[in-house]
Design an enzyme around this catalytic site. Sequence first.
Site, short mmCIF file in Angstrom:
data_model
loop_
_atom_site.label_atom_id
_atom_site.label_comp_id
_atom_site.label_asym_id
_atom_site.label_seq_id
_atom_site.Cartn_x
_atom_site.Cartn_y
_atom_site.Cartn_z
N PHE A 1 0.86 -1.19 0.00
CA PHE A 1 0.00 0.00 0.00
C PHE A 1 0.89 1.24 0.00
O PHE A 1 1.48 1.59 1.03
CB PHE A 1 -0.92 -0.03 1.22
CG PHE A 1 -1.32 -1.43 1.59
CD1 PHE A 1 -2.05 -2.20 0.70
CD2 PHE A 1 -0.91 -1.99 2.77
CE1 PHE A 1 -2.38 -3.50 1.01
CE2 PHE A 1 -1.23 -3.30 3.09
CZ PHE A 1 -1.97 -4.06 2.21
N ASP B 1 2.17 4.41 0.60
CA ASP B 1 1.85 5.56 1.42
C ASP B 1 3.08 6.46 1.54
O ASP B 1 3.64 6.87 0.54
CB ASP B 1 1.33 5.11 2.80
CG ASP B 1 2.33 4.20 3.53
OD1 ASP B 1 3.46 4.03 3.03
OD2 ASP B 1 1.99 3.70 4.61
N ASP C 1 4.80 -5.53 3.48
CA ASP C 1 4.34 -4.18 3.77
C ASP C 1 4.29 -3.93 5.28
O ASP C 1 4.77 -2.91 5.77
CB ASP C 1 2.96 -3.96 3.15
CG ASP C 1 2.43 -2.56 3.39
OD1 ASP C 1 2.59 -1.71 2.47
OD2 ASP C 1 1.87 -2.29 4.46
#
Length: 350
Positions: A257, A259, A327
């Site tokens: 993800f 970010d 992650d």
Amino acid sequence: MEAVRASAAWVASRSSHDNVDLQDRPVLFLSVVTFCPAVSWWYIESIACCSKIEKVVDKIQGNVPKVEWDFEGIHYFDNGPLTVQYLFILDALLLLLLASLGTDKDLSYDHLASGLKLALEKDKTALDADRLKNYTGPELRHLLNWPRPLPIEEERVRLLHEVGLELERSFGGQAANLVKSAGNSAATLIELITRHFPVQQLIGPCLAIGLFPGSFTLKGHQVFLYKRAQIFVADLWGAFKGQNYGEFHDINSITIFADYIVPAVLRELGILKYGSNLSCSIDSNCEIVPGSEEEMEIRACSIYAVEKMRDLISKKFGKQLLSIDIDLWLWSCGVQNMALSHHRTLSIYY
């Protein structure tokens, strides 16, 4: 999500600006760039970055330390539908980068997660759809136990309204019904989210208008990240330990993800290497404009880097790791390093 993997690879292979000196490119990436083999020193730079991936993989011997989903103890969990509702609203309201811009140094993901948890412990109806669609700014502040106006408060209230309305219209007001309708498929759940909740998709705000849901445009090319939709799936999988609402037969299709923490850790490891201008901006805490090439390249190439790491672990050690586990490991490393420099982007799409 093959669309995300393909997009990340495409961005990585084109991570340069026309007519800009090589050393000033926003990001120097991770593998041999086939579109420009004639520039031998760019080729060597890329190979060096690949060697960094291999060094990291060899150092951990293909073993990513197991990190529990709620290792910080900040999330609500009751093993039922209310947890699904909580996670869905949490991932719709992520406030990750707002603190880092200096607008409100106390505001963070941890505050959001623990604030919603406390609200639910006090009032089990706090996240009901009929209430979500009617919250005001001051009421949202009260919900989060926040003493002053939130950054981008009007946009966040609008987002809550849209989520509440669509949950009520299509899923009987419950995110758990959304999850059930996916039939234990992560890919199907992501498709449902991106179709029913376009506000859930990670689209640069200055580029979202007029595009198909779920994409942004870079150099005339449609690029997919689906960060929020994917992280909701991962949160379900982690919270329920792959059972009940967290059971997905295709969980290995999920990418990381993109970010701000994971790219910073990859940079610290030497896997991502930034050009001088971008490095200076990040290290000086300057804002990276949302929807800019710099932001897109940082995030897409983080996905690409971890996919290359995952592939290398499989080839060298015969281990099939989930991107979710990588992650979470990288994230846990990053949040424990307070001195880590990361890019700063003010946006409701993180």
